[in-house]
Design a protein around this motif. Sequence first.
Motif, PDB file in Angstrom:
ATOM      1  N   GLY A 149      -7.539   2.928   3.144  1.00 35.21           N
ATOM      2  CA  GLY A 149      -6.554   3.553   3.467  1.00 35.21           C
ATOM      3  C   GLY A 149      -5.986   4.893   2.761  1.00 35.21           C
ATOM      4  N   GLN A 200       0.530 -12.999   6.797  1.00 35.51           N
ATOM      5  CA  GLN A 200      -0.583 -12.517   5.726  1.00 35.51           C
ATOM      6  C   GLN A 200      -0.169 -13.293   4.603  1.00 35.51           C
ATOM      7  N   TRP A 240      -8.891  -8.600   3.712  1.00 33.50           N
ATOM      8  CA  TRP A 240      -7.850  -7.467   3.646  1.00 33.50           C
ATOM      9  C   TRP A 240      -7.752  -7.014   2.285  1.00 33.50           C
ATOM     10  N   GLY A 271      -7.759  -1.551   0.967  1.00 32.96           N
ATOM     11  CA  GLY A 271      -6.697  -0.623   0.646  1.00 32.96           C
ATOM     12  C   GLY A 271      -7.343   0.732   0.333  1.00 32.96           C
ATOM     13  N   TYR A 300      -6.230   0.785   8.748  1.00 32.62           N
ATOM     14  CA  TYR A 300      -6.546  -0.430   8.997  1.00 32.62           C
ATOM     15  C   TYR A 300      -6.431  -0.925  10.490  1.00 32.62           C
ATOM     16  N   PRO A 322      -2.543   5.182   5.768  1.00 31.60           N
ATOM     17  CA  PRO A 322      -3.120   3.849   5.215  1.00 31.60           C
ATOM     18  C   PRO A 322      -2.699   2.725   6.211  1.00 31.60           C
ATOM     19  N   HIS A 323      -1.566   2.862   7.091  1.00 31.87           N
ATOM     20  CA  HIS A 323      -1.496   1.908   8.351  1.00 31.87           C
ATOM     21  C   HIS A 323      -2.339   2.202   9.342  1.00 31.87           C
ATOM     22  N   LYS A 335       0.951  -1.182  -0.048  1.00 35.75           N
ATOM     23  CA  LYS A 335       0.026  -0.135   0.015  1.00 35.75           C
ATOM     24  C   LYS A 335       0.697   1.142  -0.123  1.00 35.75           C
ATOM     25  N   GLN A 392      -1.319  -5.489   4.938  1.00 36.02           N
ATOM     26  CA  GLN A 392      -1.581  -4.684   6.209  1.00 36.02           C
ATOM     27  C   GLN A 392      -0.971  -5.464   7.436  1.00 36.02           C
ATOM     28  N   ASP A 393       0.301  -5.314   7.485  1.00 39.91           N
ATOM     29  CA  ASP A 393       1.003  -6.150   8.307  1.00 39.91           C
ATOM     30  C   ASP A 393       1.136  -5.696   9.535  1.00 39.91           C
ATOM     31  N   LYS A 394       0.797  -4.488  10.132  1.00 44.23           N
ATOM     32  CA  LYS A 394       0.954  -4.341  11.406  1.00 44.23           C
ATOM     33  C   LYS A 394       0.093  -5.082  12.359  1.00 44.23           C
ATOM     34  N   GLU A 410      -9.422  -2.414  12.602  1.00 45.22           N
ATOM     35  CA  GLU A 410      -9.606  -3.748  12.924  1.00 45.22           C
ATOM     36  C   GLU A 410      -9.534  -3.974  14.263  1.00 45.22           C
TER      37      GLU A 410
END
Length: 383
Positions: A359, A335, A351, A356, A207, A203-204, A113, A140-142, A211
């Motif tokens: 974000g 993910q 996701w 996306g 989400y 964007p981080h 992203k 959306q790794d975090k 979430e």
Amino acid sequence: MTRKTVRIAMNGVTGRMGYRQHLVRSLLALRDQGGLALGDGTVLWPEPVLVGRRAPALEALAERHGLEHWTTDLDAVLADPAVDIYFDAQVTSAREEALRKAIAAGKHVYTEKPTATGLDGALELARLAAAAGIKHGVVQDKIFLPGLLKLKRLIDGGFFGRILSVRGEFGYWVFEGDWQEAQRPSWNYRAEDGGGIVVDMFPHWEYVLHELFGRVRSVQALATTHVPQRWDENGKPYDATADDAAYGIFELEGGVVAQINSSWAVRVNRDELVEFQVDGTEGSAVAGLRTCRVQHRSATPKPVWNPDVPATEVFRDQWQEVPDNGAFDNGFKAQWELFLKHVHADAPYHWDLLAGARGVQLAELGLRSSAEGRRLDVPEIQL
């Protein structure tokens, strides 16, 4: 046991994130563990096809890791029926066009992203993917980080009671490039090349907030460029035209208020490069990349403001560490596993490109809020 090869075109793997997290620590790590078992006797075997603009760099990567396939011809890769998935980790300005091509070629797409440089483009990608009937996902790794997984466990267990607020601190000092080499590419600081911390980080935050705590309903942000001149990879000075710091306030569904500071011009005085403090009626928590500490209502001390005497309490010592209670894999790899199962076993996955687009929307509204000096509503988007 049946092994099924999944050929994945990976565009942008010569960059730091594409190489370290997606190639080495995700797909090559899956190969090292013998593939990805689907539970029905099938094991997926990822076969990366390295794609990029610099042939020598691609060839060197392929040789280093014993990979057979690399190319600078994206169109040829997308025309190859043996390629199942297209992955994009390019610079933001090049991503939208490549994703359009991949969707038109009928490939499943998985992408870093932001998915596009503007909301209209991001929504169009989601619509095109839906019309094409392909599977699509956005990194959306975090939310797969150990610290935030522990935080999610606390939320699901009702630890906080009614959640009141979220405060986030992210960032570190990125050297200007003259005295010491910068640890981020120079394009990040040029708006004309798609750079800027709002475009990168909002964007981080969308989400993470969505979430864990609820949809973002409004945003008020101040974006600024604290360091106006930097030096590029060749040692040449350039004007930093993109924001390098952003201070945002987000109102969430249910009344939770989130405040997140993001900066590449801050020196770190915290335990991790990103930390979130969550305060609720029954307890509080501070979560970072890997750790999470809590203080329950029953163990909350009763400090009294007195500036005339030295502090007698070590406040950090009054918090309790949340145990791992299990093993945590690399978040990017986790993910990737979910997306591959989504593509090849139709496992649930939400996701997607619409997520996306949310974000991109928040980043766009954050920049507009800063420019106009006012709070803006965040409309709910849909296809």
